[in-house]
Each structure stands twice: as structure tokens, then as C-alpha cells.
Design a protein around this motif. Structure first.
Motif, mmCIF file in Angstrom:
data_model
loop_
_atom_site.group_PDB
_atom_site.id
_atom_site.type_symbol
_atom_site.label_atom_id
_atom_site.label_comp_id
_atom_site.label_asym_id
_atom_site.label_seq_id
_atom_site.Cartn_x
_atom_site.Cartn_y
_atom_site.Cartn_z
ATOM 1 N N UNK A 4 -7.268 11.491 -7.415
ATOM 2 C CA UNK A 4 -6.647 11.018 -7.999
ATOM 3 C C UNK A 4 -5.954 10.173 -7.274
ATOM 4 N N UNK A 5 -5.477 10.181 -6.504
ATOM 5 C CA UNK A 5 -4.087 9.625 -5.789
ATOM 6 C C UNK A 5 -4.769 8.665 -3.924
ATOM 7 N N UNK A 6 -5.724 8.642 -4.639
ATOM 8 C CA UNK A 6 -6.759 8.082 -3.614
ATOM 9 C C UNK A 6 -7.848 7.218 -4.722
ATOM 10 N N UNK A 7 -7.603 6.832 -6.042
ATOM 11 C CA UNK A 7 -8.623 6.063 -6.767
ATOM 12 C C UNK A 7 -7.801 4.169 -7.148
ATOM 13 N N UNK A 8 -8.449 3.791 -6.722
ATOM 14 C CA UNK A 8 -8.235 2.591 -7.162
ATOM 15 C C UNK A 8 -7.304 2.823 -8.128
ATOM 16 N N UNK A 9 -7.275 3.307 -9.368
ATOM 17 C CA UNK A 9 -6.827 2.368 -10.133
ATOM 18 C C UNK A 9 -5.539 3.198 -9.799
ATOM 19 N N UNK A 10 -4.932 4.995 -9.946
ATOM 20 C CA UNK A 10 -3.608 5.254 -9.363
ATOM 21 C C UNK A 10 -2.687 4.501 -8.335
ATOM 22 N N UNK A 11 -3.727 3.451 -7.564
ATOM 23 C CA UNK A 11 -2.543 2.552 -6.722
ATOM 24 C C UNK A 11 -2.307 1.683 -7.791
ATOM 25 N N UNK A 12 -3.279 1.063 -7.474
ATOM 26 C CA UNK A 12 -2.815 -0.337 -8.762
ATOM 27 C C UNK A 12 -1.758 -0.079 -10.406
ATOM 28 N N UNK A 13 -1.979 0.785 -10.750
ATOM 29 C CA UNK A 13 -1.089 0.906 -11.544
ATOM 30 C C UNK A 13 0.759 1.708 -10.980
#
Length: 351
Positions: A27-36
């Protein structure tokens, strides 16, 4: 084997689909995690390709001072390099590290900080590989407990403590019910229990649960966190949220309401979550941290199941710029000062 490197050319959708093809996707390398977590404008995405196939990837969070453009490039729980069905991992990892160094340390002159999800027990060679690329060891603060999901659940139960077995039996006798899904109303039920727990225990949360709520709303359906709510007599009494993208399921957020104490609900939730992870292809359940000094109660709970204490390889840094090193060092000192540390406080807080 020849590889090609691409930086900031991949779309959010393509990144998400590629991440699902890795055993170490998380999850920490998902785009959503990074963007939020850090803001879309502060993200960079580097991929390694063999022909047209993505064989390694790194989502990088960048924080740099305006005008000077010096600061940090941070890779939490990455990079990702264990391609499903591909055994060329070590060679790919070395190529990926070289590409990261060239792009962010040399070209952009940022301090590069990598916090891999790998443990010492899994990859003894990784620390040497990072050292060979010029990385310096920064810290090794993180321990967790891994539960092996490769064995039948019956074996796991028989090897667990009497406390765990007793809690599951209590939950069964109390006829507790589990509701699970990914919907926002379930997240709201968790939030209510979490706030009640914080008020009861009088502690300052280290996690922003509203931030995770936004991440959940933004994640693609196949990457959404699993939310499980335990009910007793139609009332929500405990909740657990976890993620399972690669082979390792990760416990993220949990809460028990006052009415749920001594019902065995949180034990039951973890058991059901492990069953779900196993059915989803996971071979390991990461309890999401282990700290008997700061949180002895939670540590005792995690110790009561048949698991193994493991150590992450640590945090490593590489810098080709004295100015970036100074900026990050100064920013982290200021972060400790609530009045002056706003600039770096959120970004340098970790995962």
C-alpha cells in the motif's frame, strides 16, 4: 539482459496495474497513498523495463525547498522488485538502485532516503547491495511480527498460545458477528470506535485516520484496504483494517470500543483477516509493528499467536549534495519544534 529506465512517464492507472504484478507490492507504494500522504505534485515514479514489461519500480516522495530545489527523495517500503514468476531479483535490484542514484542523487542533487520493506532475515545481501551503491546506514528502528500463512490455519491455531485459543472460544460463545468490505460506512464505524479508544486510553494518535480514509476512497477497487467490523448484539465493538496487495498482508489500523473489552473480538478479527489474506494468496501476515517498550499491551497481544519477530533492514541514505544534506538535517531538527517545524513535519514523519 538489457533494461530501460523511464521516469515520470507512467500514468496512475498503469502504475496501479503494474504494482499488482509484484510479490512485494504494498500500500505504501500505491499512487493513492503517495498522492494523499504527500501531494501528487511531490511524487515521482521510476520504472525499470525489460522490453515492454515493468520489472521494477519505485514511487518517490520529493520535498525540496523552493528556488534552491534541494531536499529529500524518500522511498518508503520500496523500491518494488520481486516480479511474480521472475527469479532475477538481485540483479534487477542493483539496476534499480543505480537508476535511483542517477536520477535523484546525481541529476536532481537530492538526499535519497530508502526504507525497504525487506527484513534482515529475508535478505542479508540487501544491506551490502545498498552499501555498494554508496548508501550509508541511518537507522534500524522497526521491528514487527510475521505470521506464516503457508501452513493450514489449524496448524497456526494449535501452535498459538492458550490466551489466543481462549479468546477465540470466548468470541464463539458470545456469538460475535463479523461484517466486512471496503465501503466508507464501514470506515466510519471504525473511526467511531477508534475515537472512543483514544479517549479511553488518553494517548496522542501517531496515525491520521482521516488521511487513510481519503486513501481508501482513492485506491482502485482491487487495492482497497479490507475493513472488518465485529458486532455484539447488533453493536459495533471492534474493528480491524488491513491491506493485501502482494504476498504480505499488513495490519494497518485497529480499535476496540469499551463495550468490546474482554469479548475476544479483536482476536477474532485478526483470525478472520488472516483467513481472508490466505485466500487472497498471501503467505505472510505482518502485524504492523512490534514495540514492547512503548506499547507493551499490544506487543503482548501480538506475541500470543504463533509468529516470528523480524527486523527490517533499516533506513539508508545517499547524498551527492552537501546543501541537500544540510536542508534535510536542519528540517528534521525544526520538525521537533512545533512552532517552526511545519515545513518538514508531515513529510519527514515517516510512512
Amino acid at each position: 539482459m538489457s533494461y530501460s529506465i523511464e521516469v515520470d512517464k507512467i500514468s496512475k492507472e498503469a502504475w496501479s496495474q503494474a504494482l499488482l504484478t509484484f510479490d512485494d507490492g504494498n500500500i505504501y507504494q500505491t499512487w493513492s497513498y503517495g498522492a494523499i500522504r504527500w501531494g501528487r505534485e511531490n511524487l515521482s515514479h521510476l520504472i525499470v523495463k525489460n522490453n515492454e514489461t515493468v520489472v521494477a519500480m519505485a514511487q518517490v516522495a520529493i520535498k525540496a525547498l523552493p528556488v534552491l530545489q534541494r531536499g529529500i527523495a524518500y522511498i518508503p517500503w520500496g523500491p518494488v522488485w520481486r516480479k511474480k514468476g521472475n527469479n532475477a531479483g538481485q540483479n534487477i535490484m542493483e539496476t534499480l538502485l543505480q537508476a535511483i542514484n542517477e536520477e535523484y542523487a546525481q541529476k536532481r542533487k537530492l538526499l535519497v532516503r530508502i526504507a525497504p520493506q525487506d527484513t534482515i532475515e529475508e535478505n542479508e545481501w540487501l544491506e551490502q547491495a545498498l552499501s555498494s551503491e554508496g548508501y550509508c546506514f541511518k537507522a534500524r528502528p522497526y521491528k514487527t511480527i510475521f505470521v506464516n500463512l503457508s501452513n493450514p490455519m489449524e496448524h497456526l491455531l494449535s501452535a498459538s498460545s492458550r490466551r489466543w485459543k481462549r479468546a477465540l472460544k470466548t468470541a464463539e460463545q458470545k456469538d460475535l458477528k463479523i461484517v466486512q468490505g471496503t465501503e466508507d460506512n464501514l470506515y466510519q464505524a471504525f473511526s467511531t470506535l477508534y475515537e472512543e479508544m483514544v479517549g479511553r486510553k488518553h494517548f496522542n494518535p501517531a496515525i491520521d485516520i482521516n488521511e487513510f480514509r481519503q486513501i481508501q476512497q482513492d485506491l482502485p477497487e482491487e487495492m482497497k484496504m479490507k475493513i472488518m467490523i465485529c458486532h455484539f448484539k447488533e453493536k459495533a465493538v471492534a474493528a480491524l483494517i488491513a491491506s493485501c496487495i502482494g504476498l504480505r498482508g499488513i495490519g494497518l489500523l485497529g480499535a476496540t470500543g469499551t463495550a468490546g473489552l474482554n469479548l475476544g473480538g479483536f482476536h477474532l478479527l485478526n483470525w478472520k483477516m488472516m483467513e481472508w489474506m490466505k485466500s487472497n494468496g498471501a503467505t505472510c501476515y505482518d502485524f504492523g509493528g512490534y514495540d514492547p517498550q512503548s506499547n507493551p499491551g499490544t506487543a503482548s497481544f501480538k506475541e500470543s499467536i504463533d509468529g516470528k519477530i523480524v527486523n527490517h533492514v533499516g533506513v539508508f541514505e545517499l547524498s551527492k549534495s552537501k546543501l541537500s544534506s544540510w536542508v534535510v538535517e536542519r528540517g528534521e531538527k525544526l520538525r521537533k519544534d512545533q512552532k517552526h517545524g511545519t515545513l518538514f513535519k508531515k513529510f519527514l514523519a515517516g510512512n
